[in-house]
Design a protein around this motif. Structure first.
Motif, mmCIF file in Angstrom:
data_model
loop_
_atom_site.group_PDB
_atom_site.id
_atom_site.type_symbol
_atom_site.label_atom_id
_atom_site.label_comp_id
_atom_site.label_asym_id
_atom_site.label_seq_id
_atom_site.Cartn_x
_atom_site.Cartn_y
_atom_site.Cartn_z
ATOM 1 N N GLU A 178 46.840 27.235 40.419
ATOM 2 C CA GLU A 178 45.281 26.991 40.417
ATOM 3 C C GLU A 178 44.772 28.219 41.093
ATOM 4 O OE1 GLU A 178 43.310 25.052 38.784
ATOM 5 O OE2 GLU A 178 45.229 23.981 37.655
ATOM 6 N N ASN A 179 45.384 28.672 42.191
ATOM 7 C CA ASN A 179 44.862 30.106 42.777
ATOM 8 C C ASN A 179 44.965 31.127 41.941
ATOM 9 O OD1 ASN A 179 44.132 28.729 45.074
ATOM 10 N ND2 ASN A 179 46.134 29.005 46.150
ATOM 11 N N SER A 180 45.790 31.244 40.872
ATOM 12 C CA SER A 180 45.882 32.372 40.076
ATOM 13 C C SER A 180 44.830 32.383 39.116
ATOM 14 C CB SER A 180 47.124 32.311 39.195
ATOM 15 O OG SER A 180 48.395 32.321 39.971
ATOM 16 N N PHE A 181 44.425 31.227 38.626
ATOM 17 C CA PHE A 181 43.266 30.752 37.738
ATOM 18 C C PHE A 181 41.946 31.048 38.174
ATOM 19 C CE2 PHE A 181 46.332 27.402 36.075
ATOM 20 C CZ PHE A 181 47.172 28.494 35.443
ATOM 21 N N ALA A 182 41.797 30.713 39.617
ATOM 22 C CA ALA A 182 40.680 30.712 40.284
ATOM 23 C C ALA A 182 40.344 32.278 40.734
ATOM 24 C CB ALA A 182 40.330 30.019 41.502
ATOM 25 N N ALA A 183 41.389 32.998 41.254
ATOM 26 C CA ALA A 183 41.273 34.359 41.286
ATOM 27 C C ALA A 183 40.943 35.215 40.406
ATOM 28 C CB ALA A 183 42.451 34.938 42.185
ATOM 29 N N THR A 184 41.512 34.861 39.120
ATOM 30 C CA THR A 184 41.115 35.745 37.958
ATOM 31 C C THR A 184 39.785 35.398 37.463
ATOM 32 O OG1 THR A 184 43.242 35.645 37.139
ATOM 33 C CG2 THR A 184 41.915 35.901 35.492
ATOM 34 N N GLN A 185 39.377 34.285 37.784
ATOM 35 C CA GLN A 185 37.854 33.843 37.284
ATOM 36 C C GLN A 185 36.809 34.573 38.234
ATOM 37 O OE1 GLN A 185 36.706 32.021 34.615
ATOM 38 N NE2 GLN A 185 34.965 33.356 34.895
ATOM 39 N N ALA A 186 37.304 34.861 39.290
ATOM 40 C CA ALA A 186 36.632 35.754 40.464
ATOM 41 C C ALA A 186 36.422 37.144 40.054
ATOM 42 C CB ALA A 186 37.037 35.671 41.671
ATOM 43 N N VAL A 187 37.343 37.642 39.347
ATOM 44 C CA VAL A 187 37.503 39.032 38.778
ATOM 45 C C VAL A 187 36.511 39.028 37.755
ATOM 46 C CG1 VAL A 187 38.840 40.834 37.738
ATOM 47 C CG2 VAL A 187 39.595 39.665 39.793
ATOM 48 N N LEU A 188 36.660 38.333 36.686
ATOM 49 C CA LEU A 188 35.765 38.216 35.668
ATOM 50 C C LEU A 188 34.392 38.054 35.945
ATOM 51 C CD1 LEU A 188 37.879 35.827 33.256
ATOM 52 C CD2 LEU A 188 38.093 38.340 33.239
ATOM 53 N N ASP A 189 34.196 37.229 36.933
ATOM 54 C CA ASP A 189 32.665 37.203 37.257
ATOM 55 C C ASP A 189 32.124 38.452 37.982
ATOM 56 O OD1 ASP A 189 32.796 34.475 36.449
ATOM 57 O OD2 ASP A 189 33.216 33.755 38.550
ATOM 58 N N MET A 190 33.211 39.165 38.578
ATOM 59 C CA MET A 190 32.673 40.430 39.183
ATOM 60 C C MET A 190 32.454 41.601 38.300
ATOM 61 S SD MET A 190 34.736 42.652 42.045
ATOM 62 C CE MET A 190 35.986 43.440 40.896
ATOM 63 N N THR A 191 33.040 41.407 37.277
ATOM 64 C CA THR A 191 32.974 42.395 36.125
ATOM 65 C C THR A 191 32.254 41.993 34.801
ATOM 66 O OG1 THR A 191 35.102 41.912 35.393
ATOM 67 C CG2 THR A 191 35.259 43.472 36.952
ATOM 68 N N ALA A 192 31.365 41.130 35.139
ATOM 69 C CA ALA A 192 30.872 40.461 33.849
ATOM 70 C C ALA A 192 29.730 41.342 33.140
ATOM 71 C CB ALA A 192 30.409 39.259 34.197
ATOM 72 N N ASP A 193 29.042 42.128 34.062
ATOM 73 C CA ASP A 193 27.780 42.706 33.886
ATOM 74 C C ASP A 193 27.658 44.181 34.194
ATOM 75 O OD1 ASP A 193 26.208 40.544 32.310
ATOM 76 O OD2 ASP A 193 26.387 39.529 34.508
ATOM 77 N N LEU A 194 28.761 45.089 33.625
ATOM 78 C CA LEU A 194 28.680 46.448 33.965
ATOM 79 C C LEU A 194 28.226 47.219 33.109
ATOM 80 C CD1 LEU A 194 32.826 46.501 34.962
ATOM 81 C CD2 LEU A 194 30.552 45.750 36.445
ATOM 82 N N SER A 195 27.838 48.388 33.607
ATOM 83 C CA SER A 195 27.076 49.492 32.829
ATOM 84 C C SER A 195 28.094 50.386 32.209
ATOM 85 C CB SER A 195 25.918 50.214 33.686
ATOM 86 O OG SER A 195 26.449 50.921 34.426
ATOM 87 N N PRO A 196 27.660 51.240 31.400
ATOM 88 C CA PRO A 196 28.535 52.357 30.769
ATOM 89 C C PRO A 196 29.044 53.398 32.012
ATOM 90 C CG PRO A 196 26.769 52.153 29.074
ATOM 91 C CD PRO A 196 26.456 51.225 30.580
ATOM 92 N N ALA A 197 28.088 53.475 33.019
ATOM 93 C CA ALA A 197 28.506 54.401 33.978
ATOM 94 C C ALA A 197 29.322 53.793 35.061
ATOM 95 C CB ALA A 197 26.987 54.810 34.730
ATOM 96 N N ASP A 198 29.625 52.660 35.134
ATOM 97 C CA ASP A 198 30.692 51.885 36.083
ATOM 98 C C ASP A 198 31.931 52.168 35.621
ATOM 99 O OD1 ASP A 198 28.279 50.945 37.647
ATOM 100 O OD2 ASP A 198 28.263 49.143 36.368
ATOM 101 N N THR A 199 32.769 51.957 36.663
ATOM 102 C CA THR A 199 34.326 52.245 36.577
ATOM 103 C C THR A 199 35.015 50.996 37.121
ATOM 104 O OG1 THR A 199 34.186 54.501 36.262
ATOM 105 C CG2 THR A 199 36.404 53.638 36.765
ATOM 106 N N VAL A 200 35.989 50.358 36.494
ATOM 107 C CA VAL A 200 36.875 49.197 37.276
ATOM 108 C C VAL A 200 38.107 50.215 37.477
ATOM 109 C CG1 VAL A 200 38.252 47.279 36.932
ATOM 110 C CG2 VAL A 200 35.910 47.617 35.831
ATOM 111 N N LEU A 201 38.406 50.241 38.749
ATOM 112 C CA LEU A 201 39.871 50.896 39.052
ATOM 113 C C LEU A 201 40.866 49.718 39.279
ATOM 114 C CD1 LEU A 201 41.415 53.349 40.273
ATOM 115 C CD2 LEU A 201 40.500 52.677 42.339
#
Length: 423
Positions: free
Chosen positions: A94-117
Motif C-alpha cells: 500500500e505504501n508503494s501505491f500511495a507514494a506513486t499516487q503522490a508522484v502523479l499528483d505532483m506531476t499532474a499539471d506541468l507546463s512545456p517549460a517544466d522538467t521531471v528529473l
C-alpha cells in the motif's frame, strides 16, 4: 573458515560495491545539463535516495518539489526539500501505491517549460506502481512470478500491462513537460524498457509475449488481468531524454581489479550470468576443482542475476543459495566461493549474500546441518548463519545486479620426508 580467504573476499565485496555507487555516475550524467524551467525530482528504486542525494549537489537551484521512494530501510537521512518515502519490495504494498499516487499528483499539471528529473534504479517495478487491477491481485500475481522462476524480463513484460505508470505510461502522463531520465541498470544487457519496467521508455515488448509468459508459468489471472495483457503499451515517446549509467559490467571490472590488487589472477567468466542459483554455485565449485593446485592465486568472476525455484519454506536468497551450492565441490580445498547483491540485500533477508570455503561443509555437518537438505528447503540463510557464512553489508545505495567470485589460494606442496644417506 579460512581467515585469509575470508578477509580477501570481504575486501573484494567492499571494493566492487564502492566502485559502482551512483554518486559519481549521477554527477557525470548531469554535467553540463541545464533545465529551462522548474525541475521536479522523482527518484524510484533501491538506489533512489543515493541518486537523489547526488543530484541535489549538482543542480544549480533546488527542485520545485521532489519525491524519493525506496525500499524499507534505505532512506539514510532527510533530504532538503524532498519527501523521502519507503515502500515494499519485491512485492508492492500500500505504501508503494500511495507514494506513486503522490508522484502523479505532483506531476499532474506541468507546463512545456517544466522538467521531471527522473532517477531510476532497480527495484522500481515494485516501488513505483499504480495498479490497474486490485492491489491484492497485483501482489498475488507478483508472488506467482517470483515463485515460478520467471526472469526479470518476463516478470516486467507482465507487470507493465497491469500498471498505469510502467511501460512508458509515466512519461505520457508528464507531457507536455520534458522528462530527463537517469537510469542505473540492474538488468543484463541494459534493456532500458525493462529496467524498473520502463516508466519513461517506449515499450518493446508485445501483448503476444505477455500472454506467452502467462501461459508458460500457468499464471492464475482474473478476466480483468488477462484483458489488460492484451492492451498494447506506448511504442513512441517524444518528451524523454535518457542517460543510462552504471551496470553489472562495471561491478565485474571493479571486482577483477580488487582481486588483482590482492595478488589473484582474475578471469571474467561472464557478466550475463542467468541460470538457477544452485547450478551457478555448482559450476563455480567445479571450476575450482579443476583449477586448484596450479601454484598460483586465481579468481573466477561471474556477474549477472540468477533465479531460484522455491521448493521449500526456508529463508534465503539467490546469492546465499549460489554460495551454499558450491560448498560440496570445494570441500577440503584452499578455496572460497562467495556471491553478493550489489544493493546489499538478497531475498527477504538482512544479508547481501553468502560465503563458503573449503571448511564450510565440515562445519555444517559438525553442527547437524545437511547442505543438500538446506538447499531443498531453500534455507540457505540459516545454514550459512550457523557457520558465519552470511555477508552483511547493509543498504549500499546502488543496484547493478550481483557478482559471484571463486577464489583459489596457494596450494602448499607436500613436504618430502628427509632420507638419511646410507652409511
Amino acid at each position: 573458515m579460512k581467515p585469509n580467504l575470508h578477509e580477501d573476499a570481504m575486501h573484494i565485496v567492499t571494493s566492487a560495491i564502492d566502485a559502482v555507487k551512483p554518486d559519481t555516475a549521477v554527477r557525470r550524467a548531469l554535467q553540463g545539463v541545464t533545465f529551462p524551467g522548474r525541475v521536479f525530482l522523482v527518484a524510484f528504486g533501491k538506489a533512489g535516495w543515493q541518486m537523489a542525494h547526488a543530484a541535489l549537489q549538482c543542480l544549480p537551484t533546488p527542485p520545485a518539489q521532489g519525491i524519493v521512494v525506496t525500499k524499507y530501510g534505505h532512506v539514510l537521512t532527510d533530504l532538503p526539500g524532498i519527501c523521502c518515502l519507503e515502500a515494499g519490495h519485491p512485492v508492492p504494498d500500500e505504501n508503494s501505491f500511495a507514494a506513486t499516487q503522490a508522484v502523479l499528483d505532483m506531476t499532474a499539471d506541468l507546463s512545456p517549460a517544466d522538467t521531471v528529473l527522473f532517477l531510476l534504479s532497480g527495484g522500481g517495478s515494485a516501488l513505483f506502481e499504480k495498479p490497474l487491477v486490485p492491489g491484492g491481485e497485483l501482489q498475488d500475481i507478483t508472488n506467482q512470478l517470483l515463485a515460478s522462476g520467471a526472469d526479470i524480463v518476463e516478470m516486467n513484460t507482465i507487470r507493465k500491462r497491469l500498471s498505469g505508470v510502467k511501460g512508458g505510461r509515466f512519461a505520457q502522463r508528464c507531457a507536455p513537460a520534458q522528462v530527463f531520465s537517469i537510469v542505473l541498470s540492474d538488468i543484463l544487457g541494459d534493456p532500458l524498457d525493462m529496467i524498473a519496467s520502463g516508466p519513461a521508455v517506449p515499450d518493446t515488448s508485445t501483448c503476444a509475449q505477455a500472454l506467452a509468459v502467462a501461459e508458460k508459468y500457468h499464471l492464475a489471472l482474473s478476466a480483468q488481468a488477462r484483458a489488460l495483457l492484451a492492451q498494447e503499451t506506448p511504442k513512441t515517446l517524444d518528451n524523454v531524454t535518457t542517460r543510462i549509467t552504471g551496470s553489472v559490467r562495471e561491478l565485474c571490472r571493479a571486482a577483477a581489479s580488487a582481486c588483482r590488487n590482492l595478488g589473484y589472477e582474475p578471469v571474467l567468466l561472464t557478466d550475463q550470468l542467468c541460470c538457477e542459483a544452485r547450478e551457478a554455485g555448482s559450476f563455480l565449485g567445479s571450476i575450482v576443482c579443476t583449477q586448484a593446485g596450479q601454484g598460483k592465486k586465481l579468481a573466477y568472476i561471474a556477474g549477472g542475476e540468477t533465479i531460484v525455484h522455491l521448493t521449500g519454506k526456508g529463508l534465503g536468497g539467490r546469492n546465499q543459495e549460489l554460495a551454499l551450492a558450491a560448498a560440496p565441490a570445494i570441500a577440503g580445498l584452499n578455496a572460497a566461493v562467495f556471491s553478493v547483491g550489489s544493493d546489499g540485500t538478497d531475498g527477504p533477508t538482512d544479508a547481501a549474500g553468502g560465503y563458503v570455503d573449503g571448511d564450510t561443509l565440515a562445519a555444517l555437518e559438525a553442527g547437524g546441518w545437511s547442505g543438500y537438505a538446506a538447499l531443498q528447503n531453500n534455507d540457505s540463510y540459516h545454514a550459512l548463519k550457523a557457520v558465519d557464512g552470511l555477508i552483511i553489508t547493509g543498504a549500499t545505495g546502488t543496484n547493478v545486479n550481483d557478482v559471484a567470485v571463486a577464489l583459489i589460494g596457494y596450494k602448499t606442496p607436500p613436504v618430502s620426508p628427509e632420507v638419511s644417506p646410507e652409511l
